[in-house]
Design an enzyme around this catalytic site. Structure first.
Site, PDB file in Angstrom:
ATOM      1  N   LYS A 295      -8.887  -7.453  -1.805  1.00 16.79           N
ATOM      2  CA  LYS A 295      -8.255  -8.258  -2.859  1.00 16.79           C
ATOM      3  C   LYS A 295      -7.645  -9.524  -2.270  1.00 16.79           C
ATOM      4  O   LYS A 295      -7.797 -10.623  -2.813  1.00 16.79           O
ATOM      5  CB  LYS A 295      -7.186  -7.424  -3.594  1.00 16.79           C
ATOM      6  CG  LYS A 295      -7.800  -6.287  -4.396  1.00 16.79           C
ATOM      7  CD  LYS A 295      -6.806  -5.211  -4.820  1.00 16.79           C
ATOM      8  CE  LYS A 295      -7.571  -3.957  -5.272  1.00 16.79           C
ATOM      9  NZ  LYS A 295      -6.729  -2.759  -5.356  1.00 16.79           N
TER      10      LYS A 295
ATOM     11  N   LYS B 251       0.868  -1.171   0.000  1.00 20.25           N
ATOM     12  CA  LYS B 251       0.000   0.000   0.000  1.00 20.25           C
ATOM     13  C   LYS B 251       0.911   1.229   0.000  1.00 20.25           C
ATOM     14  O   LYS B 251       2.124   1.093   0.169  1.00 20.25           O
ATOM     15  CB  LYS B 251      -0.898   0.022   1.239  1.00 20.25           C
ATOM     16  CG  LYS B 251      -0.135  -0.245   2.554  1.00 20.25           C
ATOM     17  CD  LYS B 251      -1.067  -0.388   3.761  1.00 20.25           C
ATOM     18  CE  LYS B 251      -1.711  -1.735   3.870  1.00 20.25           C
ATOM     19  NZ  LYS B 251      -3.128  -1.744   3.525  1.00 20.25           N
TER      20      LYS B 251
END
Ligand code: 26W
Length: 764
Positions: free
Chosen positions: A619, A507
């Site tokens: 995800k 991220k």
């Protein structure tokens, strides 16, 4: 389409466009010709959709992080097998297009969400068109030099852009006080799954109005021409690489106004062809504002409508029916505010309208808590909330925080405006495409409808204890890990063991996301191993992927720290056979596709209350990976769907965070926990080398004296939970958790998000 017809057209296209035979074409030529041939199959349907007049949504966003389009388009067109066959018949490797770079016209979550939303809308047959900016350079390419982040320009267009068409005829002029520029639209087809519908992503490119000024040329003023071009093209030259921190830069304001002015003019021009009754504009289009970046669309619409003869009041009334607003973060640094002086300098007419809006709010609400302009600063979120029909957060907990905290006063007077729409991800890219073997296995069990009806994954529940299925799951995950290991070897030069646990945090780098907490936990484990503790710890590979905003000092410091830890551990003969650390370079959408399907533990460890939603968490879940995380953002809903007991949850909750923050002393916690202290001391005791930059000392100081994100507070419970998770790895309990997550990921399809928007907000 058949492979034969494809080959024929492919050859033709290579001949027309490049004058080469298929055998001699290079990758760029193959890519562009193949892209164009594929477009040839959809253009007719696309035209139909473009010319329809049914009610549509304009999704206004400064970012669309679309990634690589070739494979995703082939998937949605259902032609992967045909194309593969055709290419292979000519000796071309189907996977060779993986070297074509991503279109990274976005920073992170917000931009990727926009891309998933467009794909979903097209796949469920809703007319949602995207409007944004065609940056010449997308998010920078990242490499590590000496463990420090290094940024390079992302020249994505060097590969060509076969999926877009330049629509010169539909150019519009955008006026600034100092000069005017041309906005040229480039349209990209957004192809729905199974060709359900085809929508449009329209990206505006800034250019000089007169590309070549002969008068200036005659006067030998070549430099002036260059300057003129430069000033115009500068506006869409580059994506601002900030994620969650706003910078009051003039060029950024120009970008935003350029985007919304072009879009509003375009839409109004088209509307005028079908009606002159602007009070019904909202029956033709409504706009979703993706955070505050496109909020200037509100005064711009009012401006354009008043030039069409409407009064300010009537124009505002129309705007109130036309705009909705999504908030994506509660970080104070991210809330955009523009000095009115800057607005007047560039776009005086908009400055005037903002003042009128401020008068309007004074007149209607007459309450000092509610303002749009205060002390000569325009507050974009306030403007958005005042005018928008609906305001939404992106996960339930986030919307609650907006209502009870961030926008509490607004919620008090406009409770009916606030709604939640939990984010989602497209299961086409994030399971079918990135994890084809798993997809096939799922289809074998529950049929092939799940990609458009993700709730049906719950039918996997009856196979969770089925030995064959569990074996297949294990094998596929292992194969995916081998593929990732290969890729990492090739791109990072580091050898990792596919039989080790893959613990992954990918991220943007931000203090609130707490990559630092993860890093400290790794050091803790390292020292424990050194001392001969943790005898039963299975082999672990810790993987990071993250870009830092170039000007974000602390984030860059943390990157250096993690790279130093990797260096220490990977070069320690005694330890590197048991744990390893890899920080992959240039983490992007395509890298994510490989990481997400090869992961054993998904790190989602933000301080509770800070991560609006997260979408990476979804995800991983969809690919059958338990979350190691806090009760933050959509993690809360993930636990609700899959069971909290089927994830590894630790740390302070939102309520506890508030409580703890009342009187927090991180130094005392560190000093009171010798093992934590030992790892924190490595920042200053010479264990690591930061090339005398002082960055490690800075981390040390914030940890000791501020620790805004409660790293020290959550450390102990994190370690405990993480070690427990590792211990459980590979057991029946562990695989049960994996499958529980996969089977219950249905809610997180972005198809569901789009349906929520349709029902609660758009009514299309
Ligand atoms: C103006 C600078 C700036 C740039 C980007 C401010 C704010 C942003 C974005 C709003 C940051 C962002 O991407 N937020 C993320 O949005 C995702 C999609 O909703 C969420 O899943 C993430 O939790 C949130 O951090």
């Amino acid at each position: 389409m058949t492979s034969n017809s494809l080959i024929k057209e492919f050859k033709q296209s290579l001949n027309y466009d490049y004058g080469v035979e298929i055998e001699n074409a290079n990758l760029k030529e193959l890519y562009n010709s193949l892209g164009k041939v594929l477009m040839g199959y959809v253009n007719k349907d696309w035209q139909k959709s473009i010319h329809s007049t049914s009610k549509r949504v304009g999704y206004l966003s400064a970012e669309f992080l679309i990634g690589r389009l070739l494979y995703a388009n082939m998937l949605n067109m259902g032609v992967i097998e045909d194309v593969k066959k055709a290419l292979e018949s000519k000796g071309i490797d189907f996977n060779s297009f993986e070297d074509v770079e991503d279109a990274a016209l976005g920073n992170g979550g917000l931009g990727r969400l926009a891309a998933c939303f467009l794909e979903s809308a097209a796949s469920i047959g809703k007319k949602v068109d995207g409007y944004g900016l065609r940056y010449r350079f997308g998010l920078f390419k990242q490499s590590f030099v000496d463990g420090f982040q290094n940024e390079e320009a992302d020249d994505w267009l060097k590969w060509g852009d076969p999926f877009s068409f330049r629509k010169e005829d539909e150019s519009v002029i955008v006026n600034f006080a100092d000069y005017s520029v041309r906005a040229v639209p480039y349209d990209t087809a957004v192809i729905g799954y199974n060709l359900k519908t085809i929508n449009t992503l329209r990206l505006w490119q800034s250019e000089a109005i007169n590309k070549f000024d002969f008068k200036a040329f005659d006067n030998m003023q070549g430099l002036k021409i260059a300057e003129n071009d430069y000033k115009a093209e500068e506006i869409t030259a580059v994506l601002y690489p900030n994620d969650n921190t706003y910078e009051g830069k003039k060029l950024r304001l120009r970008q935003q106004y350029f985007m919304v002015s072009a879009t509003i003019q375009d839409v109004v021009n088209k509307y005028k062809k079908i009606s002159n009754d602007f009070t019904k504009l909202n029956e033709y289009i409504i706009f979703q504002l993706n955070d505050t970046h496109p909020v200037l669309a509100i005064p711009e619409l009012i401006r354009v409508l008043t030039t069409e003869g409407l009064s300010f009041e009537d124009a505002l009334a129309i705007a109130k029916k036309t705009f909705n607003f999504t908030n994506h973060t509660i970080m104070g640094e991210a809330l955009e505010r523009w000095p009115l002086g800057m607005i007047y300098e560039l776009i005086p007419a908009i400055g005037e309208i903002l003042k009128m809006l401020e008068n309007d709010i004074r007149h209607n609400l007459n309450d000092h808590r509610f303002f749009i302009v205060r002390d000569d600063v325009a507050y974009m979120a306030n403007l958005a909330i005042y005018v928008a029909g609906k305001v939404n957060g992106v996960a339930r907990i986030h919307t609650e925080i907006l209502k009870n905290d961030t926008f509490k006063d607004w919620y008090e007077i406009y409770p009916e405006k606030f709604v939640n729409v939990t984010n989602g991800i497209t299961p086409r890219r994030w399971l079918l495409l990135n994890n084809p073997k798993m997809a096939k296995e799922i289809t074998k069990l529950i049929g092939d409808k799940w990609p458009t009806n993700l709730d049906s994954l719950v039918n996997l529940e009856s196979y969770i204890n089925n030995k064959e299925f569990v074996e297949a799951f294990k094998n596929i995950k292992h194969e995916n890990k081998l593929i990732l290991a290969d890729y990492i070897k090739k791109h990072e030069g580091i050898e990792i063991d596919a039989d080790s646990i893959f613990d992954i945090q990918i991220k943007r780098l931000h203090e609130y996301k707490r990559q630092l907490l993860n890093a400290l936990s790794i050091l803790y484990i390292y020292f424990e191993l050194k001392e001969g503790n943790l005898k039963d710890l299975p082999k672990v590979t810790f993987i990071f992927g993250a870009k830092s905003a170039p000007g974000y000092y602390m984030a860059k410091a943390i990157i250096k720290f993690i790279n130093e830890i990797a260096n220490l551990i990977n070069n320690d003969q005694e330890i590197s056979s048991r744990i390893k650390v890899v920080f992959v370079q240039n983490y992007n959408v395509s890298y994510a596709e490989k990481l997400v399907c090869a992961c054993d533990f998904s790190e989602q460890i933000s301080m509770a209350g800070m991560e609006a939603s997260g979408t990476g968490n979804m995800k991983f879940m969809l690919n059958g990976t338990p979350t190691l995380g806090t009760l933050d953002g959509a993690n809360v809903e993930i636990c609700e769907e899959a069971g909290k007991e089927n994830n590894y949850i630790f740390g302070a909750t939102v309520e506890e965070v508030k409580e703890v923050k009342n009187n927090y002393n991180s130094g005392a916690i560190i000093n009171g926990n010798l093992k934590l202290k030992r790892v924190v001391e490595t920042l200053v005791d010479g264990t690591f080398n930061d090339n005398n930059t002082g960055v490690l000392k800075s981390i040390y100081d914030t940890l000791y004296h501020n620790d805004t994100y409660l790293v020290a507070y959550d450390f102990a419970s994190y370690i405990e939970t993480k070690l427990k998770a590792f211990k459980e790895y590979g057991s029946n309990e562990y695989f049960y958790k994996c499958l529980k997550n996969m089977a219950n990921a249905g809610k997180f399809s972005s198809d569901r998000s789009i349906r929520d928007y349709v029902e609660e907000i758009w009514h299309i």
